[in-house]
Design a protein around this motif. Structure first.
Motif: not given
Length: 287
Positions: A110-113, A133-137, A182-183
């Motif tokens: 994260x972030x993907x784009x 398409x997997x977006x991890x965080x 992310x925060x």
């Protein structure tokens, strides 16, 4: 901000074939992901991930026993099914699109784009190609954050403060607020939907200093201050002060360190990419 849940299973069913992967970008994040894939959680689907190589703009020696390969090799090789993108934010789109077009599954932090429109386009492309398409965080999966979330559950926030510090902001991670998104999602996950009431920026380019301060407000009209501060020599750290109706939390709670957080994430990812693989874990992802 929507939330989706993958439901855990009591058993792990593994395919006979290994799931070949390539790591794109070998900064700190890329090296951690190589490490975790080389030492996966025992008896988990992540054991089926096999690192076939890494891609870097630099010419490098082997990393943890893994060899550098070219982009062309990664795109054309039949034994590589997964690309794990660990580049700076600005390079995510190009790399994701390239591997999706080649029919590869993609996992990206994260972030993907850089924009919502781009992210939607990439989701649509993955669906068109029939790949995941997997977006991890990972920041939402760390032991200290999970413990903090438990500690604040059921409490009524009166006022909050989150101050992040780190070294100079590197190019390619987006504008200051975006580089710290992310925060922001950390705060949203703790306190729900937020609105911005004010924001300011201080910058000293000569000394590579930058400070962003955002004033936020919850649905219950309670104030939150979010600060991102970058400068040479600043430690990478979070300072918090959350005042509730019943108590005040001024530091991240002690929590047992959980090994291979990225490896757990790959297990969930594999569950999406290969339906015959089911995992023992439950995850909430935000996007």
């Amino acid at each position: 901000m929507q939330s989706a849940q993958l439901i855990s299973s009591d058993s792990v069913s593994l395919q006979s074939d290994m799931f070949g992967s390539v790591v794109v970008g070998v900064g700190t994040a890329g090296l951690v992901r190589i490490r975790d894939m080389l030492a996966p959680l025992p008896s988990s689907a992540a054991e089926k991930l096999s690192v076939k190589g890494f891609i870097s703009r630099r010419i490098l020696e082997e990393q943890q026993g893994v060899k550098q390969i070219t982009v062309e090799d990664a795109l054309s090789r039949d034994d590589i099914k997964v690309a794990v993108v660990c580049t700076e934010n600005a390079a995510h789109e190009e790399n994701i699109r390239m591997f999706l077009e080649a029919g590869k599954h993609v996992c990206v932090e994260y972030p993907m784009a850089m924009t919502h429109k781009t992210a939607v386009d990439l989701w649509d492309l993955a669906q068109e190609k029939g790949v995941v398409l997997h977006e991890e965080h990972i920041e939402l999966l760390t032991a200290d954050f999970k413990q903090l979330k438990k500690d604040v559950a059921g409490k009524r926030l009166e006022e909050g403060f989150l101050h992040f510090t780190g070294g100079p902001l590197k190019p390619g991670f987006g504008f200051p607020a975006f580089s710290g998104i992310a925060r922001l999602t950390w705060l949203v996950d703790l306190f729900g939907e937020l609105s911005v009431t004010a924001a300011s920026m201080e910058e000293d380019k000569e000394n590579k200093y930058m400070k962003m301060t955002a004033q936020l407000i919850t649905k219950e009209q309670k104030p939150l201050t979010w600060i991102e501060e970058w400068a040479p020599g600043l430690p990478r750290a979070k300072d918090i002060n959350f005042r509730f109706d019943s108590c005040t939390i001024t530091q991240l709670p002690p929590a047992t360190r959980e090994p291979c957080t990225a490896s757990k994430n790959y297990c969930w990812y594999l569950e999406e990419a290969t339906p015959s693989i089911s995992c023992k874990y439950t995850v909430h992802t935000h996007g």
